[in-house]
Design a protein around this motif. Structure first.
Motif, PDB file in Angstrom:
ATOM      1  N   LYS A  84       0.827  -1.215   0.000  1.00 37.72           N
ATOM      2  CA  LYS A  84       0.000   0.000   0.000  1.00 37.72           C
ATOM      3  C   LYS A  84       0.862   1.266   0.000  1.00 37.72           C
ATOM      4  N   SER A  85       1.893   1.265  -0.822  1.00 36.29           N
ATOM      5  CA  SER A  85       2.756   2.427  -0.935  1.00 36.29           C
ATOM      6  C   SER A  85       2.189   3.360  -1.997  1.00 36.29           C
ATOM      7  N   ASN A  86       1.953   4.626  -1.616  1.00 39.39           N
ATOM      8  CA  ASN A  86       1.397   5.597  -2.559  1.00 39.39           C
ATOM      9  C   ASN A  86       2.444   6.115  -3.532  1.00 39.39           C
ATOM     10  N   ILE A  87       3.595   6.495  -3.014  1.00 33.74           N
ATOM     11  CA  ILE A  87       4.691   6.993  -3.846  1.00 33.74           C
ATOM     12  C   ILE A  87       5.956   6.260  -3.423  1.00 33.74           C
ATOM     13  N   THR A  88       6.640   5.659  -4.370  1.00 32.12           N
ATOM     14  CA  THR A  88       7.853   4.909  -4.091  1.00 32.12           C
ATOM     15  C   THR A  88       8.995   5.472  -4.915  1.00 32.12           C
ATOM     16  N   ALA A  89      10.076   5.885  -4.232  1.00 33.95           N
ATOM     17  CA  ALA A  89      11.295   6.324  -4.907  1.00 33.95           C
ATOM     18  C   ALA A  89      12.188   5.108  -5.109  1.00 33.95           C
ATOM     19  N   ILE A  90      12.582   4.862  -6.344  1.00 30.56           N
ATOM     20  CA  ILE A  90      13.390   3.686  -6.661  1.00 30.56           C
ATOM     21  C   ILE A  90      14.748   4.136  -7.183  1.00 30.56           C
ATOM     22  N   GLN A  91      15.766   3.307  -6.919  1.00 30.93           N
ATOM     23  CA  GLN A  91      17.118   3.590  -7.365  1.00 30.93           C
ATOM     24  C   GLN A  91      17.686   2.371  -8.089  1.00 30.93           C
ATOM     25  N   GLU A  92      18.705   2.615  -8.899  1.00 28.65           N
ATOM     26  CA  GLU A  92      19.380   1.593  -9.715  1.00 28.65           C
ATOM     27  C   GLU A  92      18.393   0.885 -10.651  1.00 28.65           C
ATOM     28  N   THR A  93      17.621   1.657 -11.367  1.00 30.47           N
ATOM     29  CA  THR A  93      16.739   1.070 -12.375  1.00 30.47           C
ATOM     30  C   THR A  93      17.513   0.566 -13.584  1.00 30.47           C
ATOM     31  N   ARG A  94      18.635   1.231 -13.884  1.00 30.29           N
ATOM     32  CA  ARG A  94      19.509   0.857 -15.008  1.00 30.29           C
ATOM     33  C   ARG A  94      18.784   0.947 -16.345  1.00 30.29           C
ATOM     34  N   TRP A  95      17.914   1.922 -16.469  1.00 28.79           N
ATOM     35  CA  TRP A  95      17.253   2.198 -17.740  1.00 28.79           C
ATOM     36  C   TRP A  95      18.012   3.310 -18.468  1.00 28.79           C
ATOM     37  N   ILE A  96      17.877   3.316 -19.772  1.00 27.99           N
ATOM     38  CA  ILE A  96      18.526   4.334 -20.589  1.00 27.99           C
ATOM     39  C   ILE A  96      17.528   5.456 -20.872  1.00 27.99           C
ATOM     40  N   GLY A  97      17.954   6.706 -20.610  1.00 26.58           N
ATOM     41  CA  GLY A  97      17.114   7.861 -20.910  1.00 26.58           C
ATOM     42  C   GLY A  97      16.022   8.092 -19.888  1.00 26.58           C
ATOM     43  N   ASN A  98      15.203   9.096 -20.170  1.00 26.25           N
ATOM     44  CA  ASN A  98      14.083   9.481 -19.308  1.00 26.25           C
ATOM     45  C   ASN A  98      12.789   8.924 -19.888  1.00 26.25           C
ATOM     46  N   ASN A  99      11.957   8.341 -19.031  1.00 25.60           N
ATOM     47  CA  ASN A  99      10.722   7.701 -19.482  1.00 25.60           C
ATOM     48  C   ASN A  99       9.590   8.026 -18.515  1.00 25.60           C
ATOM     49  N   VAL A 100       8.372   8.063 -19.074  1.00 26.22           N
ATOM     50  CA  VAL A 100       7.137   8.139 -18.298  1.00 26.22           C
ATOM     51  C   VAL A 100       6.178   7.125 -18.896  1.00 26.22           C
ATOM     52  N   LEU A 101       5.790   6.134 -18.122  1.00 29.14           N
ATOM     53  CA  LEU A 101       4.925   5.083 -18.641  1.00 29.14           C
ATOM     54  C   LEU A 101       3.942   4.644 -17.569  1.00 29.14           C
ATOM     55  N   ASP A 102       2.877   3.971 -18.005  1.00 24.69           N
ATOM     56  CA  ASP A 102       1.833   3.472 -17.113  1.00 24.69           C
ATOM     57  C   ASP A 102       1.886   1.955 -17.086  1.00 24.69           C
ATOM     58  N   VAL A 103       1.872   1.402 -15.869  1.00 27.02           N
ATOM     59  CA  VAL A 103       1.888  -0.043 -15.666  1.00 27.02           C
ATOM     60  C   VAL A 103       0.832  -0.384 -14.624  1.00 27.02           C
ATOM     61  N   SER A 104      -0.202  -1.114 -15.037  1.00 26.24           N
ATOM     62  CA  SER A 104      -1.272  -1.534 -14.122  1.00 26.24           C
ATOM     63  C   SER A 104      -1.851  -0.347 -13.359  1.00 26.24           C
ATOM     64  N   TRP A 380       1.571  -8.769 -22.486  1.00 25.11           N
ATOM     65  CA  TRP A 380       2.211 -10.072 -22.356  1.00 25.11           C
ATOM     66  C   TRP A 380       2.278 -10.534 -20.901  1.00 25.11           C
ATOM     67  N   PHE A 381       2.230  -9.591 -19.937  1.00 24.46           N
ATOM     68  CA  PHE A 381       2.258  -9.964 -18.524  1.00 24.46           C
ATOM     69  C   PHE A 381       0.830 -10.308 -18.102  1.00 24.46           C
ATOM     70  N   ASP A 382       0.413 -11.543 -18.394  1.00 20.42           N
ATOM     71  CA  ASP A 382      -0.961 -11.968 -18.179  1.00 20.42           C
ATOM     72  C   ASP A 382      -1.120 -12.614 -16.807  1.00 20.42           C
ATOM     73  N   ASP A 383      -2.283 -13.264 -16.592  1.00 15.48           N
ATOM     74  CA  ASP A 383      -2.578 -13.875 -15.298  1.00 15.48           C
ATOM     75  C   ASP A 383      -1.616 -15.004 -14.962  1.00 15.48           C
ATOM     76  N   GLU A 384      -1.175 -15.747 -15.981  1.00 18.59           N
ATOM     77  CA  GLU A 384      -0.245 -16.835 -15.724  1.00 18.59           C
ATOM     78  C   GLU A 384       1.087 -16.313 -15.175  1.00 18.59           C
ATOM     79  N   CYS A 385       1.551 -15.181 -15.708  1.00 16.90           N
ATOM     80  CA  CYS A 385       2.783 -14.575 -15.202  1.00 16.90           C
ATOM     81  C   CYS A 385       2.590 -14.076 -13.769  1.00 16.90           C
TER      82      CYS A 385
END
Length: 439
Positions: A84-104, A380-385
């Motif tokens: 039940k975390s409203n805002i989570t700061a994450i580190q070491e994502t190791r992604w390239i560039g700046n991104n804004v995306l929606d997941v679930s 692709w991240f369906d119920d089985e995953c």
């Protein structure tokens, strides 16, 4: 013998009397368990005061080590929803560039390196709080800022990933200089919070007690800890993660490889003016999101913050719905559509201009005969995953034994193979569609 007057109504049918020199009936009832249910009704009754409605912000930080593996982000979002975390700061994502995306329905803000898969910071915001985001600034692969709309004060959250204690002094000086500039660029009226993997051990020195409190896991501050204390004192901030008395297991945030002594190096800082808004800070030892085939060696750190959320929601642009025109390939649907348009035009009988009548008639006929087009989500991240990830989490929450360790390793392999296979199948299907359309 005198009896009690009818001024006090008894809830039990008990006959009581008062003798000269004895305490009053009310005091006698309070001191005797037998008469504890007797109530005074001749006294004025008061209703409990209504408390103001507030909303507590569950703010967390977690060094996830990497989010480059298939399904790592989806598994992380499932785990954050569980806590039940409203805002989570994450580190070491190791992604390239700046991104804004929606997941679930969660919104992910990522600030990464421009060319290499190193470091990287970001935020994961739940659906309610994502509506209150008014600004996001990716500063570098070690810093980013998220700004939230509040009722009385807006809140600026600075996510940091500091160099380790073994790094050169020049690199540390450059990082803290950039952190100070980022802090100064935040609006002066905002509630300012610095959160993240700061790689600093804070001690329990009495000299720094107004800034660090008395409940750190370590007795003495290291070099990075002294740098953080100096920054906090200069900016009039408090290191809240060492201000709350907790058992050691709730203070540790990092477990060194090889099973060494656990450390407290992830911290949460807030300006002294609003320091009382933080109600609690603790670490979650058993965070079970599967990152890079095993758990992160960092523990998630959560803070409960009393914060009045703004009632003004963001203005959302309504997405225009599209009619399912593919149904017109069917002759029967096509005939019904034409007939319905003609009927609508006759019923309107020139109420408006010719163009307006045709527009309204065709729109009503399309709603009745065609309906709206609903695109298929190729997720692709369906119920089985999700079930594979959930089985792994449940296995890790159980008591660790030698047989259980082997079972966990097998579940990790099954989960990895399932996620990679699903993603490859989706990629292959998309390529086939593109090739067939190009021919």
């Amino acid at each position: 013998m005198p009896t009690r007057s009818s001024g006090a109504v008894q809830t039990e049918q008990v006959s009581l009397s008062v003798r000269p020199g004895e305490p009053t009936l009310v005091k006698k009832c309070q001191a005797t368990k037998r008469y504890k249910n007797i109530q005074r009704t001749d006294l004025p009754t008061t209703t409990p005061a209504k408390h103001k409605r507030t909303r507590d912000l569950q703010l967390s930080t977690w060094n996830v080590r990497t989010l480059t593996q298939p399904g790592a982000l989806q598994a992380l979002v499932l785990e954050l929803r569980h806590y039940k975390s409203n805002i989570t700061a994450i580190q070491e994502t190791r992604w390239i560039g700046n991104n804004v995306l929606d997941v679930s329905r969660f919104r992910v803000f990522a600030s990464g390196n421009a060319t290499q898969r190193i470091r990287g910071t970001g935020f994961i915001v739940d659906p309610l709080w994502s509506e209150k985001v008014i600004d996001w600034k990716p500063v570098s692969d070690r810093l980013c800022v998220l700004r939230i709309k509040g009722k009385f004060f807006n809140i600026s959250i600075i996510n940091v990933y500091a160099p380790t204690n073994e790094r050169p002094d020049d690199e540390k000086d450059a990082f803290y200089s950039q952190l100070e500039r980022t802090y100064d660029n935040c609006p002066r009226s905002d509630i300012k919070i610095v959160i993240g993997d700061i790689n600093a051990q804070i001690g329990r020195e009495k000299t720094f007690k107004p800034t660090i409190g008395s409940f750190s896991l370590h007795p003495k501050s290291n070099e990075n800890g002294l740098r953080l204390i100096t920054f906090a004192a200069a900016m009039n901030m408090r290191i809240s993660s060492t201000y709350f008395q907790r058992r050691s297991s709730r203070k540790a945030t990092w477990s060194p490889p090889g099973g060494g002594k656990k450390c407290q190096i992830d911290h949460i800082l807030i300006d002294n003016r609003h320091a009382s808004n933080i109600l609690n800070v603790r670490s979650f030892r058993y965070t079970q999101a599967d990152i890079e085939h095993h758990d992160s060696d960092h523990y998630a750190v959560g803070a409960k913050i009393r914060f009045r959320l703004s009632n003004i929601g963001r203005i959302r642009s309504t997405k225009q719905k599209k009619y399912d025109v593919t149904k017109l390939k069917n002759n029967r649907v096509k005939e019904n559509f034409n007939a319905r348009v003609e009927q609508q035009l006759k019923e309107r009988n020139g109420e408006l201009t010719i163009w307006q009548d045709c527009h309204i008639a065709m729109k009503q006929a399309a709603e009745e005969c065609l309906g709206y087009h609903q695109p298929e989500k190729k997720e692709w991240f369906d119920d089985e995953c999700k079930q594979a990830v959930q089985r792994l989490i449940e296995a890790k929450n159980m008591r660790t034994t030698r047989a259980r360790t082997e079972e966990i390793k097998q579940l990790q392999r099954n989960k990895k193979n399932s996620l990679e296979e699903r993603k490859e199948n989706l990629t292959d299907s998309v390529l086939m569609i593109l090739r067939s359309s190009s021919q």
